[in-house]
Design a protein around this motif. Structure first.
Motif, PDB file in Angstrom:
ATOM      1  N   ARG A   1       0.802  -1.191  -0.019  1.00 44.81           N
ATOM      2  CA  ARG A   1       0.031  -0.060  -0.146  1.00 44.81           C
ATOM      3  C   ARG A   1       0.709   1.302   0.019  1.00 44.81           C
ATOM      4  NH1 ARG A   1      -3.670  -3.093   3.343  1.00 44.81           N
ATOM      5  NH2 ARG A   1      -2.314  -2.741   5.398  1.00 44.81           N
ATOM      6  N   LEU A   2       1.998   1.288   0.852  1.00 43.17           N
ATOM      7  CA  LEU A   2       2.724   2.666   0.742  1.00 43.17           C
ATOM      8  C   LEU A   2       3.553   2.728  -0.240  1.00 43.17           C
ATOM      9  CD1 LEU A   2       4.754   3.489   4.048  1.00 43.17           C
ATOM     10  CD2 LEU A   2       5.975   3.724   1.797  1.00 43.17           C
ATOM     11  N   LEU A   3       4.243   1.724  -0.809  1.00 48.22           N
ATOM     12  CA  LEU A   3       5.265   1.931  -2.049  1.00 48.22           C
ATOM     13  C   LEU A   3       4.364   2.025  -3.150  1.00 48.22           C
ATOM     14  CD1 LEU A   3       7.767  -0.611  -1.079  1.00 48.22           C
ATOM     15  CD2 LEU A   3       8.211   1.824  -0.999  1.00 48.22           C
ATOM     16  N   CYS A   4       3.450   1.318  -3.523  1.00 45.47           N
ATOM     17  CA  CYS A   4       2.630   1.662  -4.851  1.00 45.47           C
ATOM     18  C   CYS A   4       2.033   2.892  -4.823  1.00 45.47           C
ATOM     19  CB  CYS A   4       1.627   0.111  -4.985  1.00 45.47           C
ATOM     20  SG  CYS A   4       2.561  -1.425  -5.311  1.00 45.47           S
ATOM     21  N   SER A   5       1.313   3.109  -3.664  1.00 44.88           N
ATOM     22  CA  SER A   5       0.744   4.619  -3.789  1.00 44.88           C
ATOM     23  C   SER A   5       1.827   6.003  -3.812  1.00 44.88           C
ATOM     24  CB  SER A   5       0.048   4.782  -2.272  1.00 44.88           C
ATOM     25  OG  SER A   5       0.906   4.705  -1.249  1.00 44.88           O
ATOM     26  N   THR A   6       2.942   5.640  -3.374  1.00 47.82           N
ATOM     27  CA  THR A   6       4.086   6.653  -3.513  1.00 47.82           C
ATOM     28  C   THR A   6       4.487   6.444  -4.954  1.00 47.82           C
ATOM     29  OG1 THR A   6       4.736   6.257  -1.186  1.00 47.82           O
ATOM     30  CG2 THR A   6       6.326   7.275  -2.777  1.00 47.82           C
ATOM     31  N   TYR A   7       4.705   5.275  -5.492  1.00 45.53           N
ATOM     32  CA  TYR A   7       5.151   5.399  -6.744  1.00 45.53           C
ATOM     33  C   TYR A   7       4.030   5.388  -7.818  1.00 45.53           C
ATOM     34  CZ  TYR A   7       9.931   4.029  -5.536  1.00 45.53           C
ATOM     35  OH  TYR A   7      11.060   3.975  -5.060  1.00 45.53           O
ATOM     36  N   GLY A   8       2.748   5.391  -7.617  1.00 43.17           N
ATOM     37  CA  GLY A   8       1.607   5.602  -8.398  1.00 43.17           C
ATOM     38  C   GLY A   8       1.616   4.381  -9.173  1.00 43.17           C
ATOM     39  N   SER A   9       2.044   3.217  -8.784  1.00 47.13           N
ATOM     40  CA  SER A   9       1.838   1.918  -9.396  1.00 47.13           C
ATOM     41  C   SER A   9       0.562   1.037  -8.736  1.00 47.13           C
ATOM     42  CB  SER A   9       2.954   1.008  -9.410  1.00 47.13           C
ATOM     43  OG  SER A   9       3.547   0.899  -7.797  1.00 47.13           O
ATOM     44  N   ILE A  10       0.262   0.000  -9.468  1.00 49.53           N
ATOM     45  CA  ILE A  10      -0.535  -0.791  -8.738  1.00 49.53           C
ATOM     46  C   ILE A  10      -0.281  -2.035  -8.035  1.00 49.53           C
ATOM     47  CG2 ILE A  10      -2.860  -2.357  -9.495  1.00 49.53           C
ATOM     48  CD1 ILE A  10      -2.573  -0.642 -12.287  1.00 49.53           C
ATOM     49  N   PRO A  11      -0.694  -2.243  -6.822  1.00 50.62           N
ATOM     50  CA  PRO A  11      -0.380  -3.442  -6.043  1.00 50.62           C
ATOM     51  C   PRO A  11      -0.641  -4.888  -6.709  1.00 50.62           C
ATOM     52  CG  PRO A  11      -1.759  -1.847  -4.538  1.00 50.62           C
ATOM     53  CD  PRO A  11      -1.945  -1.434  -6.019  1.00 50.62           C
ATOM     54  N   PRO A  12       0.393  -5.544  -6.764  1.00 51.56           N
ATOM     55  CA  PRO A  12       0.076  -6.730  -7.379  1.00 51.56           C
ATOM     56  C   PRO A  12      -0.556  -7.616  -6.431  1.00 51.56           C
ATOM     57  CG  PRO A  12       2.297  -6.792  -7.136  1.00 51.56           C
ATOM     58  CD  PRO A  12       1.827  -5.463  -6.767  1.00 51.56           C
ATOM     59  N   VAL A  13      -0.298  -7.299  -4.974  1.00 52.74           N
ATOM     60  CA  VAL A  13      -1.135  -7.975  -3.878  1.00 52.74           C
ATOM     61  C   VAL A  13      -2.481  -7.500  -3.977  1.00 52.74           C
ATOM     62  CG1 VAL A  13      -1.028  -8.340  -1.359  1.00 52.74           C
ATOM     63  CG2 VAL A  13       1.171  -8.188  -2.879  1.00 52.74           C
ATOM     64  N   LYS A  14      -3.336  -8.494  -3.843  1.00 52.48           N
ATOM     65  CA  LYS A  14      -4.776  -8.513  -3.921  1.00 52.48           C
ATOM     66  C   LYS A  14      -5.205  -7.566  -2.821  1.00 52.48           C
ATOM     67  CE  LYS A  14      -5.643 -12.943  -6.200  1.00 52.48           C
ATOM     68  NZ  LYS A  14      -6.290 -14.324  -6.004  1.00 52.48           N
ATOM     69  N   ALA A  15      -4.810  -7.818  -1.686  1.00 54.15           N
ATOM     70  CA  ALA A  15      -5.562  -7.248  -0.380  1.00 54.15           C
ATOM     71  C   ALA A  15      -5.003  -5.676  -0.445  1.00 54.15           C
ATOM     72  CB  ALA A  15      -4.952  -7.788   1.089  1.00 54.15           C
ATOM     73  N   ALA A  16      -3.865  -5.253  -1.004  1.00 53.35           N
ATOM     74  CA  ALA A  16      -3.409  -4.051  -0.721  1.00 53.35           C
ATOM     75  C   ALA A  16      -4.324  -3.070  -1.911  1.00 53.35           C
ATOM     76  CB  ALA A  16      -2.013  -3.904  -1.185  1.00 53.35           C
ATOM     77  N   GLN A  17      -5.019  -3.709  -2.948  1.00 49.12           N
ATOM     78  CA  GLN A  17      -5.684  -2.914  -4.111  1.00 49.12           C
ATOM     79  C   GLN A  17      -6.914  -2.337  -3.335  1.00 49.12           C
ATOM     80  OE1 GLN A  17      -6.282  -4.811  -7.487  1.00 49.12           O
ATOM     81  NE2 GLN A  17      -4.385  -5.233  -8.310  1.00 49.12           N
ATOM     82  N   THR A  18      -7.425  -2.740  -2.172  1.00 47.67           N
ATOM     83  CA  THR A  18      -8.474  -2.276  -1.503  1.00 47.67           C
ATOM     84  C   THR A  18      -8.487  -0.854  -0.922  1.00 47.67           C
ATOM     85  OG1 THR A  18      -8.381  -3.352   0.435  1.00 47.67           O
ATOM     86  CG2 THR A  18      -9.416  -4.592  -1.197  1.00 47.67           C
ATOM     87  N   ASP A  19      -7.216  -0.600  -0.884  1.00 48.67           N
ATOM     88  CA  ASP A  19      -6.805   0.756  -0.120  1.00 48.67           C
ATOM     89  C   ASP A  19      -7.546   2.074  -0.906  1.00 48.67           C
ATOM     90  OD1 ASP A  19      -4.983   3.221   0.637  1.00 48.67           O
ATOM     91  OD2 ASP A  19      -4.587   1.764   2.146  1.00 48.67           O
ATOM     92  N   PRO A  20      -7.905   2.933  -0.474  1.00 49.23           N
ATOM     93  CA  PRO A  20      -8.419   3.953  -1.103  1.00 49.23           C
ATOM     94  C   PRO A  20      -7.581   4.887  -1.739  1.00 49.23           C
ATOM     95  CG  PRO A  20      -9.427   4.126   1.476  1.00 49.23           C
ATOM     96  CD  PRO A  20      -8.369   3.218   1.251  1.00 49.23           C
ATOM     97  N   ALA A  21      -6.434   4.652  -1.422  1.00 44.21           N
ATOM     98  CA  ALA A  21      -5.268   5.285  -2.365  1.00 44.21           C
ATOM     99  C   ALA A  21      -5.285   4.992  -3.930  1.00 44.21           C
ATOM    100  CB  ALA A  21      -3.959   5.111  -1.697  1.00 44.21           C
ATOM    101  N   PHE A  22      -5.796   3.876  -4.108  1.00 39.82           N
ATOM    102  CA  PHE A  22      -5.909   3.112  -5.527  1.00 39.82           C
ATOM    103  C   PHE A  22      -7.028   3.501  -6.265  1.00 39.82           C
ATOM    104  CE2 PHE A  22      -2.912   0.890  -2.831  1.00 39.82           C
ATOM    105  CZ  PHE A  22      -1.530   1.192  -3.481  1.00 39.82           C
ATOM    106  N   ASP A  23      -7.979   4.313  -5.839  1.00 41.10           N
ATOM    107  CA  ASP A  23      -9.228   4.828  -6.251  1.00 41.10           C
ATOM    108  C   ASP A  23      -9.184   6.186  -7.004  1.00 41.10           C
ATOM    109  OD1 ASP A  23     -10.644   2.539  -5.254  1.00 41.10           O
ATOM    110  OD2 ASP A  23     -11.098   3.783  -3.367  1.00 41.10           O
ATOM    111  N   ARG A  24      -8.022   6.709  -7.276  1.00 38.89           N
ATOM    112  CA  ARG A  24      -7.907   7.895  -8.066  1.00 38.89           C
ATOM    113  C   ARG A  24      -8.307   7.427  -9.556  1.00 38.89           C
ATOM    114  NH1 ARG A  24      -2.718   7.884  -6.605  1.00 38.89           N
ATOM    115  NH2 ARG A  24      -1.986   8.282  -8.729  1.00 38.89           N
ATOM    116  N   PRO A  25      -8.631   8.268 -10.341  1.00 39.00           N
ATOM    117  CA  PRO A  25      -9.212   7.987 -11.540  1.00 39.00           C
ATOM    118  C   PRO A  25      -8.214   7.427 -12.628  1.00 39.00           C
ATOM    119  CG  PRO A  25     -10.175  10.085 -10.931  1.00 39.00           C
ATOM    120  CD  PRO A  25      -9.133   9.638  -9.879  1.00 39.00           C
ATOM    121  N   GLU A  26      -7.044   7.921 -12.292  1.00 37.19           N
ATOM    122  CA  GLU A  26      -5.857   7.255 -13.272  1.00 37.19           C
ATOM    123  C   GLU A  26      -5.798   5.816 -12.788  1.00 37.19           C
ATOM    124  OE1 GLU A  26      -1.158   7.818 -14.028  1.00 37.19           O
ATOM    125  OE2 GLU A  26      -2.098   8.123 -12.083  1.00 37.19           O
ATOM    126  N   LEU A  27      -5.576   5.674 -11.727  1.00 32.71           N
ATOM    127  CA  LEU A  27      -5.449   4.080 -11.142  1.00 32.71           C
ATOM    128  C   LEU A  27      -6.490   3.242 -11.255  1.00 32.71           C
ATOM    129  CD1 LEU A  27      -3.025   4.534  -7.986  1.00 32.71           C
ATOM    130  CD2 LEU A  27      -2.247   4.155 -10.183  1.00 32.71           C
TER     131      LEU A  27
END
Length: 442
Positions: free
Chosen positions: A353-379
């Motif tokens: 959650r921390l590194l992927c949100s910082t780098y703007g990438s998508i977590p390949p770990v399923k559980a981490a994708q549920t974080d609100p940080a990855f709900d931005r339109p781009e992501l």
């Protein structure tokens, strides 16, 4: 691997002969010269790829996390951030000398090539269980970790896919309501936007790996895979020729890419987009790069990469390769236990959650994708693409050479287009025939 500038600068991988040398060299003892061991895992050496705007930015991002790992485990991690342009050669040299890292980042497109050399420690089921198991990871990301039927050569760390970025103001000024969904729409839109010294679409015509990413996707849309079912090169099929010609024709025929883009290889197309010199660019997660160059977040929009039908999906509706970074353990490490602990840490839900949100990438770990940080339109667009309409590049031992020889063929065709020379089906087939012959020579 995929904006964080160096993601896209995928190093042109080495020839089969060099990879054979690496395969012969991996038995040369080794591990780190000052690392720990399974009995006393006090130190690890980690080669990280340059994911941020620059190497210093990566150090500032990673070093606090490495100190966190040390506090929890007692294992100190020596970090070196390696530019993409140097990383593959560094891996080869390390294997030859026996003085390599314990853990390293690799572009996911290299997985099968490096797997074939024996340089990386395979991830069998026992090893995968030590980091939580295979099921923690998104299936599409696991598809770019090595050849089918073999244990993965690495595990996913950062996932990415391609999207179409567009300049909202330039679209509005040209009277264009929204981003194109089909290639016909992109060309028609592009002709309206290419005027008064500005251009519609940016490209990196001299970046071999980026060329491959684009023509691989177009190849899928034309029913071509570039390799047959046995893993043999098939660069001259009608679909492959059509794919390469379509991409180069954006400059040669449609005139929506500036001729100067034929020489771009260091993300200049992103700079042009951020500065308002081009209106669209096909790229992996690009928000960080745009921000670093002074472009406001609300100045650009993002949409799926076009497909002929307008509806991305699988097969001929594929609109991205599976991009990303994998984390590997060097086979000759003396500190397997410590290395596995570090991989478990880096792929934990918290760090993902921390590194992927910082780098703007998508977590390949399923559980981490549920974080609100990855709900931005781009992501949301990137995540949907990765899950539903992306395909892994061919997981064959000579994939890296494919990037070199076919990427060079596309580069040569862009150079011809920039020079005003015609790009015909015959000239495209001739370049691809030459590339296939180079593959056969090894």
């Amino acid at each position: 691997m995929s904006r964080i500038r160096a993601r896209a600068v995928r190093a042109a991988a080495g020839s089969a002969a060099v990879l054979s040398l690496l395969a012969a060299a991996t038995a040369c003892g080794g591990g780190t010269s000052s690392g720990g061991s399974n009995e006393s895992p006090k130190t690890l050496t980690y080669w990280a790829s340059n994911q941020g705007p620059n190497i210093e930015a990566d150090k500032k991002i990673l070093e606090p996390e490495l100190r966190k790992f040390e506090k929890r485990t007692g294992i100190k991690v020596k970090l070196e951030v390696v530019p993409w342009s140097d990383l593959l050669n560094r891996i080869m040299t390390a294997a030859t000398s026996g003085q390599g890292p314990d853990v390293l980042n690799i572009g996911n497109t290299w997985s099968a090539s490096l797997q074939a050399t024996g340089a990386l420690r395979p991830w069998d089921e026992t090893s995968l269980k030590k980091i939580g198991g295979r099921d923690r990871f998104v299936e599409s990301a696991l598809g770019s970790t090595g050849a089918q039927g073999q244990d993965p050569a690495a595990v996913p760390l950062y996932s990415m896919s391609y999207a179409l970025y567009y300049n909202k103001k330039m679209f509005a000024e040209a009277g264009i309501a929204g981003p194109p969904a089909t290639w016909d729409e992109l060309v028609a839109t592009g002709k309206k936007l290419s005027r008064d010294g500005t251009w519609a679409l940016g490209a990196e015509g001299a970046n071999l790996s980026n060329n491959i990413h684009q023509v691989f996707v177009l190849g899928k849309q034309h029913g071509a895979d570039f390799f047959d079912a046995q893993g043999k090169p098939d660069f001259t099929s009608d679909g492959a020729v059509k794919a390469v010609k379509q991409y180069v024709d954006f400059m040669a025929k449609d005139k929506i890419i500036a001729p100067g883009n034929a020489e771009y290889a260091q993300n200049q197309s992103l700079s042009d987009f951020a500065k308002g010199r081009t209106a669209m660019v096909l790229w992996q997660a690009a928000a960080s790069t745009f921000a670093s160059q002074g472009m406001a977040d609300d100045a650009w929009g993002v949409a799926p990469v076009p497909v002929a039908s307008g509806a991305p999906g699988q097969g001929t509706s594929t609109n991205s390769m599976v991009a990303g970074i994998n984390l590997a353990v060097f086979k000759n490490t003396r500190n397997v236990d410590g290395a596995l602990k570090f991989v478990k840490f880096m792929t934990s839900d918290e760090e993902q959650r921390l590194l992927c949100s910082t780098y703007g990438s998508i977590p390949p770990v399923k559980a981490a994708q549920t974080d609100p940080a990855f709900d931005r339109p781009e992501l949301k667009v990137l995540r949907s693409t990765l899950a539903t309409s992306a395909q892994a590049l061919p997981q064959v031992p000579n994939e890296s050479q494919f990037e070199t020889v076919v990427g060079t063929a596309v580069k040569n065709l862009f150079a011809a287009a920039a020079g005003g020379r015609p790009v015909t089906e015959e000239s495209v087939r001739a370049e691809l025939t030459k590339a296939q012959a180079q593959m056969a020579q090894g």
